[in-house]
Design a protein around this motif. Structure first.
Motif, PDB file in Angstrom:
ATOM      1  N   ARG A 103       0.845  -1.205   0.000  1.00  0.00           N
ATOM      2  CA  ARG A 103       0.000   0.000   0.000  1.00  0.00           C
ATOM      3  C   ARG A 103       0.876   1.248   0.000  1.00  0.00           C
ATOM      4  O   ARG A 103       0.626   2.208  -0.734  1.00  0.00           O
ATOM      5  N   LEU A 104       1.926   1.234   0.798  1.00  0.00           N
ATOM      6  CA  LEU A 104       2.803   2.400   0.869  1.00  0.00           C
ATOM      7  C   LEU A 104       3.528   2.620  -0.458  1.00  0.00           C
ATOM      8  O   LEU A 104       3.594   3.736  -0.973  1.00  0.00           O
ATOM      9  N   ALA A 105       4.063   1.548  -1.037  1.00  0.00           N
ATOM     10  CA  ALA A 105       4.807   1.680  -2.301  1.00  0.00           C
ATOM     11  C   ALA A 105       3.887   2.189  -3.417  1.00  0.00           C
ATOM     12  O   ALA A 105       4.260   3.078  -4.194  1.00  0.00           O
ATOM     13  N   LEU A 106       2.684   1.638  -3.480  1.00  0.00           N
ATOM     14  CA  LEU A 106       1.746   2.046  -4.528  1.00  0.00           C
ATOM     15  C   LEU A 106       1.311   3.502  -4.346  1.00  0.00           C
ATOM     16  O   LEU A 106       1.167   4.243  -5.323  1.00  0.00           O
ATOM     17  N   ALA A 107       1.115   3.915  -3.103  1.00  0.00           N
ATOM     18  CA  ALA A 107       0.732   5.303  -2.846  1.00  0.00           C
ATOM     19  C   ALA A 107       1.862   6.248  -3.236  1.00  0.00           C
ATOM     20  O   ALA A 107       1.632   7.299  -3.859  1.00  0.00           O
ATOM     21  N   GLU A 138      -4.464  -4.534  -3.395  1.00  0.00           N
ATOM     22  CA  GLU A 138      -4.046  -3.193  -2.992  1.00  0.00           C
ATOM     23  C   GLU A 138      -4.009  -2.227  -4.181  1.00  0.00           C
ATOM     24  O   GLU A 138      -4.383  -1.067  -4.058  1.00  0.00           O
ATOM     25  N   ALA A 139      -3.564  -2.709  -5.332  1.00  0.00           N
ATOM     26  CA  ALA A 139      -3.549  -1.861  -6.529  1.00  0.00           C
ATOM     27  C   ALA A 139      -4.981  -1.486  -6.921  1.00  0.00           C
ATOM     28  O   ALA A 139      -5.276  -0.322  -7.233  1.00  0.00           O
ATOM     29  N   ALA A 140      -5.872  -2.451  -6.871  1.00  0.00           N
ATOM     30  CA  ALA A 140      -7.263  -2.182  -7.237  1.00  0.00           C
ATOM     31  C   ALA A 140      -7.881  -1.169  -6.279  1.00  0.00           C
ATOM     32  O   ALA A 140      -8.634  -0.279  -6.689  1.00  0.00           O
ATOM     33  N   ALA A 141      -7.544  -1.256  -4.983  1.00  0.00           N
ATOM     34  CA  ALA A 141      -8.117  -0.334  -3.995  1.00  0.00           C
ATOM     35  C   ALA A 141      -7.686   1.110  -4.263  1.00  0.00           C
ATOM     36  O   ALA A 141      -8.454   2.048  -4.037  1.00  0.00           O
ATOM     37  N   LEU A 142      -6.457   1.295  -4.771  1.00  0.00           N
ATOM     38  CA  LEU A 142      -5.972   2.650  -5.056  1.00  0.00           C
ATOM     39  C   LEU A 142      -6.322   3.094  -6.475  1.00  0.00           C
ATOM     40  O   LEU A 142      -6.143   4.260  -6.830  1.00  0.00           O
ATOM     41  N   GLY A 143      -6.764   2.163  -7.297  1.00  0.00           N
ATOM     42  CA  GLY A 143      -7.157   2.511  -8.663  1.00  0.00           C
ATOM     43  C   GLY A 143      -5.990   2.660  -9.622  1.00  0.00           C
ATOM     44  O   GLY A 143      -6.126   3.239 -10.698  1.00  0.00           O
ATOM     45  N   ILE A 144      -4.820   2.133  -9.248  1.00  0.00           N
ATOM     46  CA  ILE A 144      -3.648   2.210 -10.130  1.00  0.00           C
ATOM     47  C   ILE A 144      -3.599   0.938 -10.976  1.00  0.00           C
ATOM     48  O   ILE A 144      -4.040  -0.126 -10.550  1.00  0.00           O
ATOM     49  N   ARG A 145      -3.096   1.067 -12.199  1.00  0.00           N
ATOM     50  CA  ARG A 145      -2.965  -0.095 -13.082  1.00  0.00           C
ATOM     51  C   ARG A 145      -1.769  -0.928 -12.619  1.00  0.00           C
ATOM     52  O   ARG A 145      -0.732  -0.358 -12.259  1.00  0.00           O
ATOM     53  N   ALA A 146      -1.898  -2.255 -12.649  1.00  0.00           N
ATOM     54  CA  ALA A 146      -0.816  -3.099 -12.135  1.00  0.00           C
ATOM     55  C   ALA A 146      -0.459  -4.200 -13.121  1.00  0.00           C
ATOM     56  O   ALA A 146      -1.338  -4.838 -13.699  1.00  0.00           O
ATOM     57  N   VAL A 147       0.849  -4.382 -13.325  1.00  0.00           N
ATOM     58  CA  VAL A 147       1.365  -5.539 -14.053  1.00  0.00           C
ATOM     59  C   VAL A 147       2.273  -6.254 -13.063  1.00  0.00           C
ATOM     60  O   VAL A 147       3.380  -5.802 -12.776  1.00  0.00           O
ATOM     61  N   LEU A 148       1.769  -7.332 -12.488  1.00  0.00           N
ATOM     62  CA  LEU A 148       2.490  -7.964 -11.389  1.00  0.00           C
ATOM     63  C   LEU A 148       3.190  -9.228 -11.860  1.00  0.00           C
ATOM     64  O   LEU A 148       2.600 -10.061 -12.552  1.00  0.00           O
ATOM     65  N   ARG A 419      -7.241   9.909  -9.506  1.00  0.00           N
ATOM     66  CA  ARG A 419      -6.784   9.118  -8.359  1.00  0.00           C
ATOM     67  C   ARG A 419      -5.902   9.934  -7.415  1.00  0.00           C
ATOM     68  O   ARG A 419      -5.637   9.497  -6.291  1.00  0.00           O
ATOM     69  N   VAL A 420      -5.393  11.074  -7.896  1.00  0.00           N
ATOM     70  CA  VAL A 420      -4.697  12.039  -7.039  1.00  0.00           C
ATOM     71  C   VAL A 420      -5.309  13.400  -7.316  1.00  0.00           C
ATOM     72  O   VAL A 420      -5.452  13.797  -8.485  1.00  0.00           O
ATOM     73  N   ILE A 421      -5.701  14.091  -6.256  1.00  0.00           N
ATOM     74  CA  ILE A 421      -6.295  15.431  -6.380  1.00  0.00           C
ATOM     75  C   ILE A 421      -5.586  16.347  -5.394  1.00  0.00           C
ATOM     76  O   ILE A 421      -5.449  16.014  -4.205  1.00  0.00           O
ATOM     77  N   ASP A 422      -5.104  17.489  -5.887  1.00  0.00           N
ATOM     78  CA  ASP A 422      -4.367  18.442  -5.042  1.00  0.00           C
ATOM     79  C   ASP A 422      -3.245  17.746  -4.263  1.00  0.00           C
ATOM     80  O   ASP A 422      -3.043  17.988  -3.062  1.00  0.00           O
ATOM     81  N   GLY A 423      -2.524  16.871  -4.930  1.00  0.00           N
ATOM     82  CA  GLY A 423      -1.361  16.226  -4.322  1.00  0.00           C
ATOM     83  C   GLY A 423      -1.687  15.191  -3.269  1.00  0.00           C
ATOM     84  O   GLY A 423      -0.805  14.792  -2.499  1.00  0.00           O
ATOM     85  N   PRO A 426      -7.472  10.725  -2.531  1.00  0.00           N
ATOM     86  CA  PRO A 426      -8.728  10.831  -1.772  1.00  0.00           C
ATOM     87  C   PRO A 426      -9.014   9.536  -1.012  1.00  0.00           C
ATOM     88  O   PRO A 426      -8.902   8.447  -1.564  1.00  0.00           O
ATOM     89  N   GLY A 427      -9.322   9.677   0.269  1.00  0.00           N
ATOM     90  CA  GLY A 427      -9.697   8.520   1.084  1.00  0.00           C
ATOM     91  C   GLY A 427      -8.531   7.798   1.736  1.00  0.00           C
ATOM     92  O   GLY A 427      -8.743   6.896   2.547  1.00  0.00           O
ATOM     93  N   LEU A 428      -7.297   8.169   1.386  1.00  0.00           N
ATOM     94  CA  LEU A 428      -6.150   7.470   1.992  1.00  0.00           C
ATOM     95  C   LEU A 428      -5.704   8.213   3.250  1.00  0.00           C
ATOM     96  O   LEU A 428      -5.340   9.389   3.191  1.00  0.00           O
TER      97      LEU A 428
END
Ligand SMILES: [Zn+2]
Length: 447
Positions: A103-107, A138-148, A419-423, A426-428
């Protein structure tokens, strides 16, 4: 839903001085200078204070290593000694610690403008059996695309390899898990949010049988292949002593030189090897910070590209960087090529690292739908503001991002969603995340 990202301060899309229109999950059109979208839009985002880039794509990482940054016994060590110091710590990983590390790395990645993250996870100790599933969640929760990348190691120190037996697995276990994960998570076609690649760790941690069988499995499942290659001179020496071959020769006879493959690092190649890789359509994930921290060498990016090898960018594991910041990696990439010191500034202009982290990285991952602000491509976009002291006085906004050292995005869009607003994400709850991550790292260090 049509959104016009209007009139950017600067950008990386030719013919789009007036911005771009996002329709659903895709880029629908580019707007020329002074122009308007060809059809009505539902919303307008004023980008006049933003430099607009295609979403940055990270092609090599090890999320779990955020828990062992600056680990005392590994600081100031070269690769093999660094690994030997860390393997016993990593062998203690459990699901709970791993999840918070991811979660930290993805954020961190997302906040630095990354919209697609590749991770290479090759450690499956007894307490951590479903690592790739956790990463996908964790990637899905943050909405980032993942190739694992389902990594693997089967050559322990008892068999002449580097890692302890506790972190290696049997070939059958590895292949069965790859099959399961591909069925569960591998989406196909444009817009895929989660994808799987198969990724034995490195020539000094795997058997020839595992490499060969993984290549056959990847062809059958039609997924991509990833591994560390040509990272250090020690690796060359290991391969010469154990196999009587150079690392690329060892991989070539096992079916690992093809257009399905991207290698991490790719530093110590000969000119002939680069030509063979280019002809085969291989790619390389260039990881400048990691290469500098571990003293591994300087990737020959210009020669690789001239030979036809695709080059993308990666932050690499957070215990050999020690960060997960992709926009900072662009600056490092440019500086490292210039540091070759032959007086040739064209070895890396300020535009080259942007190209590596977008088009080049998309090629590494086999994703023509990513890495460009072009109609039909996915609406993955990173927007940076230049409103900090480090940028003040800058004349060329696009060059300033690289030369002044941008480190965080103001807005990040993935598949048409902010997925990022004003740096911020949201929700993290960043404070809670840091507390949980710090506690997990302390537990791991304590043993
Ligand atoms: Zn790595």
């Amino acid at each position: 839903m049509r959104l016009w990202i209007a009139n950017p301060l600067a950008g990386m899309a030719p013919g789009a001085a007036g911005g771009l229109v996002v329709d659903g999950t895709e880029i629908a059109e580019l707007v020329p200078a002074g122009g308007k979208p060809s059809a009505p839009v539902d919303q307008v985002f004023d980008a006049s204070a933003h430099v607009v880039l295609p979403g940055l794509i990270n092609t090599h990482h090890h999320f779990y290593q955020t828990l062992t940054r600056a680990y005392p016994a590994a600081v100031d060590k070269k690769l093999f000694d660094w690994l030997i110091a860390l393997y016993p710590v990593w062998a203690r990983l459990t699901d709970a610690e791993f999840r918070v590390a991811c979660r930290l790395a993805l954020a961190e990645l997302l906040l630095s403008g990354c919209t697609t993250a590749a991770d290479h996870h090759y450690l499956f100790p007894p307490g951590l059996t479903n690592a790739i599933d956790i990463e996908m969640e964790e990637a899905a929760a943050l909405g980032i695309r993942a190739v694992l990348c389902r990594g693997s190691m089967d050559l322990s120190v008892d068999d002449g390899g580097l890692p302890p037996r506790a972190v290696t697995q049997k070939i059958d276990t590895i292949l069965a898990d790859g099959e399961r994960l591909a069925g569960k998570w591998h989406q196909r076609g444009p817009g895929a949010m989660t994808q799987l690649a198969l990724a034995p760790c490195s020539p000094f941690t795997v058997s020839a049988d595992l490499m060969r069988e993984t290549a056959a499995q990847a062809a059958r499942l039609d997924v991509r292949m990833h591994t560390h290659l040509a990272e250090t001179v020690d690796e060359n020496d290991f391969c010469a002593a154990k196999f009587g071959k150079r690392p690329l020769d060892f991989l070539e006879e096992l079916g690992w030189v093809s257009d399905r493959v991207w290698y991490a690092h790719g530093i110590h190649f000969t000119g002939d090897e680069m030509k063979r890789m280019g002809r085969a359509g291989c790619c390389v994930a260039h990881c400048p910070s990691s290469n500098m921290i571990l003293g591994s060498g300087i990737c020959q990016v210009g020669a690789l590209e001239a030979a036809g090898v695709g080059v993308g960018l990666g932050v690499d594991g957070s215990a050999s960087n020690d960060g997960s910041n992709i926009i900072q990696e662009l600056r490092q990439g440019m500086l490292l090529q210039r540091a070759r010191g032959n007086g040739d500034i064209s070895a890396a202009t300020h535009l080259d690292p942007i190209r590596w982290a977008t088009e080049g990285s998309a090629r590494c991952l086999g994703r023509p739908d990513l890495g460009a602000l072009r109609p039909g491509c996915q609406a993955d976009v990173a927007l940076f503001k230049l409103d900090e002291m480090r940028f003040s006085g800058a004349g060329d906004p696009l060059a300033a991002l690289i030369t002044c050292g941008a480190y965080r995005a103001d807005r990040v869009m993935v598949a048409g969603q902010w997925r990022v607003i004003d740096g911020a994400i949201p929700g993290l709850d960043v404070k809670a995340l840091l507390a949980a991550h710090d506690a997990a790292a302390r537990r791991l260090r304590a043993g």
